[in-house]
Design a protein around this motif. Structure first.
Motif, PDB file in Angstrom:
ATOM      1  N   GLY A 141       6.517 -35.599  16.162  1.00  0.00           N
ATOM      2  CA  GLY A 141       6.176 -35.930  17.663  1.00  0.00           C
ATOM      3  C   GLY A 141       4.604 -35.079  17.766  1.00  0.00           C
ATOM      4  O   GLY A 141       4.131 -35.357  18.760  1.00  0.00           O
ATOM      5  N   ILE A 142       4.103 -34.298  16.711  1.00  0.00           N
ATOM      6  CA  ILE A 142       2.848 -33.779  16.793  1.00  0.00           C
ATOM      7  C   ILE A 142       1.831 -34.852  17.068  1.00  0.00           C
ATOM      8  O   ILE A 142       0.693 -34.812  17.576  1.00  0.00           O
ATOM      9  CB  ILE A 142       2.559 -32.857  15.711  1.00  0.00           C
ATOM     10  CG1 ILE A 142       3.544 -31.847  15.444  1.00  0.00           C
ATOM     11  CG2 ILE A 142       1.073 -32.357  15.682  1.00  0.00           C
ATOM     12  CD1 ILE A 142       3.529 -30.752  16.661  1.00  0.00           C
ATOM     13  N   LEU A 143       1.989 -35.945  16.394  1.00  0.00           N
ATOM     14  CA  LEU A 143       1.138 -37.140  16.235  1.00  0.00           C
ATOM     15  C   LEU A 143       1.671 -38.293  16.933  1.00  0.00           C
ATOM     16  O   LEU A 143       0.829 -39.243  16.949  1.00  0.00           O
ATOM     17  CB  LEU A 143       0.665 -37.503  14.768  1.00  0.00           C
ATOM     18  CG  LEU A 143      -0.282 -36.216  14.137  1.00  0.00           C
ATOM     19  CD1 LEU A 143      -0.521 -36.781  12.712  1.00  0.00           C
ATOM     20  CD2 LEU A 143      -1.339 -36.096  14.728  1.00  0.00           C
ATOM     21  N   ASP A 144       2.806 -38.478  17.094  1.00  0.00           N
ATOM     22  CA  ASP A 144       3.395 -39.534  18.231  1.00  0.00           C
ATOM     23  C   ASP A 144       2.604 -39.758  19.438  1.00  0.00           C
ATOM     24  O   ASP A 144       2.511 -38.762  20.053  1.00  0.00           O
ATOM     25  CB  ASP A 144       4.891 -39.694  18.239  1.00  0.00           C
ATOM     26  CG  ASP A 144       5.372 -40.474  19.107  1.00  0.00           C
ATOM     27  OD1 ASP A 144       5.120 -41.715  19.026  1.00  0.00           O
ATOM     28  OD2 ASP A 144       5.864 -39.831  20.466  1.00  0.00           O
ATOM     29  N   PRO A 145       2.143 -40.797  19.412  1.00  0.00           N
ATOM     30  CA  PRO A 145       1.229 -40.895  20.867  1.00  0.00           C
ATOM     31  C   PRO A 145       1.829 -40.426  22.344  1.00  0.00           C
ATOM     32  O   PRO A 145       1.161 -39.945  22.998  1.00  0.00           O
ATOM     33  CB  PRO A 145       0.622 -42.202  20.801  1.00  0.00           C
ATOM     34  CG  PRO A 145       1.600 -43.174  20.015  1.00  0.00           C
ATOM     35  CD  PRO A 145       2.111 -42.298  19.096  1.00  0.00           C
ATOM     36  N   ILE A 146       2.912 -40.943  22.589  1.00  0.00           N
ATOM     37  CA  ILE A 146       3.691 -40.857  23.554  1.00  0.00           C
ATOM     38  C   ILE A 146       4.072 -39.316  23.792  1.00  0.00           C
ATOM     39  O   ILE A 146       3.781 -38.649  24.901  1.00  0.00           O
ATOM     40  CB  ILE A 146       5.061 -41.573  23.924  1.00  0.00           C
ATOM     41  CG1 ILE A 146       4.918 -43.054  23.541  1.00  0.00           C
ATOM     42  CG2 ILE A 146       5.729 -41.100  24.920  1.00  0.00           C
ATOM     43  CD1 ILE A 146       3.870 -43.573  24.575  1.00  0.00           C
ATOM     44  N   SER A 147       4.451 -38.648  22.649  1.00  0.00           N
ATOM     45  CA  SER A 147       4.812 -36.976  22.652  1.00  0.00           C
ATOM     46  C   SER A 147       3.454 -36.457  22.785  1.00  0.00           C
ATOM     47  O   SER A 147       3.364 -35.517  23.639  1.00  0.00           O
ATOM     48  CB  SER A 147       5.116 -36.545  21.385  1.00  0.00           C
ATOM     49  OG  SER A 147       6.501 -37.473  21.142  1.00  0.00           O
TER      50      SER A 147
END
Lengths: 543, 311
Positions: A141-147
């Motif tokens: 989640g740190i790098l997932d674009p939506i998160s």
């Protein structure tokens, strides 16, 4: 924007779709904050369409979150059409597209760009993150674009916009500049009211360490000045995942060798450096299907058309060697060990007192294996009490939610955090269950409490306690005043069998520097090891 | 005596006719038709199973009518602030906030009396974004055209109170700038002050009030004097008898079916104490208000009172 040659209606359709998705993303973020607005499953749309979250969460938990199965649609589309999600849907991609466009206005067009070895960085990052997820460290989640975008919008963009509108209007309201009957507030107040009542529709939020979250976002956006869509090309793990599924899409760029005069305009227009100008070397795993190259060609030499996915493309294969993949895996394992080694991550270590998780949060390990740190719960929290964790609970817990009662309490009647959580890290509890779920326990600091230590009346905490049978009870005690006279004061005490740790007592305490009643994570329902209170044992009732 | 204008004559005739028609219902009607009383108490005498919304509306209408109608207080073109108690994130059944139908009726009566704008707002204890809708007051008041105001914490202004307990305190300017503030609290138990009624309801126009708790009678007396109450309406349709001010357990709620209106805030609070089963002489805030000359505890003998049974 001046379009000299609106040659491709597909390019315009793409821009409209992209803009629409970005607007929808912001609309959802604004809508989630309106208390009383029934939260809809549709508010999770962008998460549900995200296959990276599905895969990483499944690897970490060995469970499938049902709603996330929607993201198989995205994968199916990618297999057929390539990375059109990146070009047409992704709201972070839209932000990058707009920034890249501004960069062109500012600096003129970028030079010719070719496939770079750095393109493979995102695949390396993806593999490392998925290997970490497989071993239970869920940092996707740190790098997932939506998160990442949701968190940045929550902690940076919207509070910033809110602050700018509200504080400028309020400054003018207080100063009230005017010439005779002409008041500046006659203009600013309607604007302020419009934003307050129609756009934000909820009180302003602020977040601990929000600067760092915004700073990461600003950096990622600013990287567009180095290369167009820098993030999407070199870093985005979701883009990499989709690239893995797009080596031979049905939708392919057709390059008409007869018409090409090697002018290179298509290359200049390509935000992905997917080499549309090199005959037979177009890179389907990099292309976002944005139609810029088609629109840029003066001689109509480029077009998208369908071919059988069974036929391998002439060239432009995925640029990832077996050796690089192996190195990525090893890197992931090293990173996960680095995450797990610190003392705060050892199972036998005590729990941080301030780590008060929202009601319905799973036991810590399972929670971390699901939580994306996307900030959806923090955005929804009506009191602003849910705040991002910094490093106090380890790297794995970075930017996950905790309740900070001094800032905001857990409203007794509310469970929006569980309703908006896209992965079920915070379970969607029924209201009755939520109201009985303990997230912590309140403790009096009798050396600060007014009735306990200064012999004064107070009991604001008792007044605010929301339980039908209050968890704070009062005992009248005779105290001796300085002049020797005796006076009766109501002293408050906590009943640990009733207290659910909502924190409204701490929030409402007259002491704002360090409240005289504070909640810690003790007694939380989700962790049997952190429950020192034996229920119903009876005890100290009264001073 | 001056000759009445035609309008005055018609109005007086109407009031007199109304009073005559209602005469048999009025229990302690001692006032003349021309001089409206200081206080009115409307009690429900109709069917027990009547919808509570109807009871609330009728009681409010009749209580207001009996003290001379809303026109006694509202001039044409006035801006009115209706100040209910919306402190808590609770539903109407839990009786922690003012009854939404009482508020709604007051808003309607204000507009009928010619008010330009009627605003409804309170400095809530729980988040306003939750209390306003959950109390039912937001939607009820909006139905009749009220402007719902969410107080902006940054807009309070430090004002001179000049009392013995309170020198200055941040007050919400928009409330003070209104032509009339109608104080409409619900009758509740309160752990610190035993009761919370009209006077204590003024804690919802100020900020920095947590420290009030060290001297509630004194601070509440001072803020009441500062507010110069002109019209208070006491909602005792449902009352909260224990675990106040938040409540939450329906077993602590009692349906009393009473609404009182008046110009004497101490008198109304004294009545509220009795409704909750307390002697007003023993309640700190009421005694402090009386001693400061803000009104009469002995409302039955010192005020002109009108009691009515409503069916």
């Amino acid at each position: 924007m001046i379009m000299r040659r609106p040659k491709s209606w597909m390019q315009w359709l793409r821009r409209i779709c992209q803009g629409g998705c970005l607007v929808l993303f912001f609309w959802i973020a604004l809508q989630v904050r309106i208390v009383g607005c029934p939260t809809s499953e549709w508010f999770k749309l962008f998460f549900d369409l995200n296959p990276l979250i599905l895969i990483a969460t499944a690897l970490a938990t060995h469970e499938i979150v049902t709603a996330l199965l929607c993201s198989l649609i995205t994968l199916g589309v990618t297999v057929l059409l390539g990375r059109v999600f990146c070009g047409w849907v992704c709201p972070l991609g839209a932000v990058h597209t707009m920034t890249s466009w501004f960069r062109q206005r500012l600096r003129g067009r970028a030079g010719m760009e070719r496939r770079s070895p750095w393109h493979r960085a995102k695949y390396v990052l993806l593999i490392a993150l998925l290997v970490m997820a497989l071993f239970g460290v869920h940092l996707i989640g740190i790098l997932d674009p939506i998160s990442l975008l949701y968190r940045s919008v929550t902690a940076g963009v919207l509070p910033g916009a809110h602050y700018a509108v509200e504080d400028s209007a309020t400054a003018i309201y207080h100063a009230d500049p005017h010439i005779g009957p002409l008041r500046l507030t006659a203009v600013t107040e309607p604007v302020y009211r419009h934003f307050r009542d129609r756009i934000f529709q909820a009180p302003r939020q602020a977040f601990l360490g929000g600067t760092i979250i915004s700073g990461l976002f600003i950096t990622i956006v600013a990287l567009n000045l180095v290369r167009q869509r820098f993030w999407c090309r070199y870093l985005c793990p979701l883009g990499a995942l989709l690239g893995l599924f797009a080596p031979r899409p049905a939708l392919r760029l057709r390059q008409d060798a007869g018409k090409c005069n090697q002018c290179g305009k298509c290359n200049l227009a390509c935000p992905a450096a997917a080499q549309p100008d090199r005959l037979g070397e177009w890179l389907p795993t990099e292309c976002y299907g944005c139609w810029n190259c088609v629109a840029a060609c003066d001689r109509n030499g480029l077009s998208f058309g369908f071919e059988s996915p069974l036929r391998a493309p002439a060239a432009g294969k995925l640029d990832l060697s077996r050796r690089a993949a192996l190195a990525a895996g090893v890197g992931g394992i090293s990173a996960l060990l680095a995450c797990r080694v610190p003392v705060e991550m050892q199972d036998d270590q005590p729990y941080p007192a301030t780590l008060i998780r929202p009601p319905g949060a799973l036991p810590e390990r399972e929670f971390l294996q699901r939580c994306l740190a996307c900030g959806a719960c923090m955005r929804a929290c009506p009191t602003n009490g849910l705040q991002p964790v910094a490093m106090e609970a380890g790297m794995e817990a970075l930017w996950t939610p905790k309740l900070v009662p001094k800032i905001g309490y857990c409203a007794y009647d509310c469970h929006l955090c569980g309703k908006v959580c896209p992965t079920g890290a915070i379970q969607n509890l029924k209201k009755r269950v939520k109201q009985e779920t303990r997230i912590g326990l309140a403790f009096f600091d009798v050396s600060r409490c007014l009735p306990h230590n200064f012999g004064r009346e107070c009991i604001v905490c008792e007044e605010h306690c929301p339980l039908p049978k209050k968890a704070i009870y009062l005992v009248e005690k005779d105290i001796i005043l300085r002049d020797g006279s005796i006076r009766s004061v109501k002293q408050p005490f906590v009943d640990p069998d009733l207290c659910i740790g909502c924190g409204v007592c701490e929030w409402s305490c007259v002491f704002q520097d360090e409240p005289a009643i504070r909640v810690t994570s003790a007694n939380e329902s989700r962790n049997p090891k952190n429950q020192p209170i034996l229920p119903g044992a009876g005890g100290f009732y009264g001073g | 005596m001056m000759k009445p204008t035609r309008r005055q004559f018609l109005r007086q005739t109407a009031v007199t006719t109304g009073a005559l028609a209602l005469g048999p219902l009025a229990a302690g009607g001692q006032e003349a038709a021309g001089t409206p009383p200081d206080m009115s108490i409307a009690r429900w005498a109709g069917a027990d199973e009547a919808p509570i919304a109807d009871i609330a509306v009728k009681l409010t209408e009749r209580a207001m009518e009996a003290i001379g109608g809303m026109k006694r207080f509202v001039k044409s073109g006035d801006v009115v602030w209706v100040k209910p108690n919306i402190a808590w994130d609770r539903t109407p059944e839990q009786a922690a906030n003012t009854n939404p139908d009482v508020v709604k009726t007051l808003v309607r009566l204000c507009y009928e009396a010619g008010a330009k704008t009627v605003k409804v707002g309170d400095n809530t204890c729980n988040e306003a974004a939750k209390s306003y809708p959950n109390s039912g007051i937001e939607s009820a008041a909006k139905e009749v055209g009220a402007e719902i105001v969410y107080l902006d914490r940054r807009r309070f202004r430090e004002m001179e109170i000049g009392g013995p307990a309170l020198k200055t305190i941040p007050v919400y300017p928009e409330i003070i700038e209104s032509d009339l503030v109608i104080n409409v609290p619900v009758v509740k138990h309160h752990s610190a002050t035993t009761v919370t009624l009209c006077m204590k309801n003024y804690m919802g126009v100020v900020e920095n009030r947590r420290k009030f708790h060290q001297d509630l009678p004194g601070t509440i007396r001072d803020i009441t004097a500062f507010m110069k109450p002109r019209l208070c309406v006491l909602d005792a349709v449902r009352i909260l008898t224990a675990n106040g001010p938040t409540g939450g357990d329906l077993a602590d709620v009692k349906q009393v079916n009473l609404v009182a209106a008046g110009v004497d805030i101490v008198g109304l609070d004294a009545l509220g104490c009795e409704v909750l089963g307390h002697q007003p002489e023993k309640i700190g805030t009421v005694v402090a208000g009386f001693e400061a000359g803000l009104g009469q505890i002995d409302y039955r003998n010192k005020l002109s009172l009108r009691e009515l049974e409503v069916a």
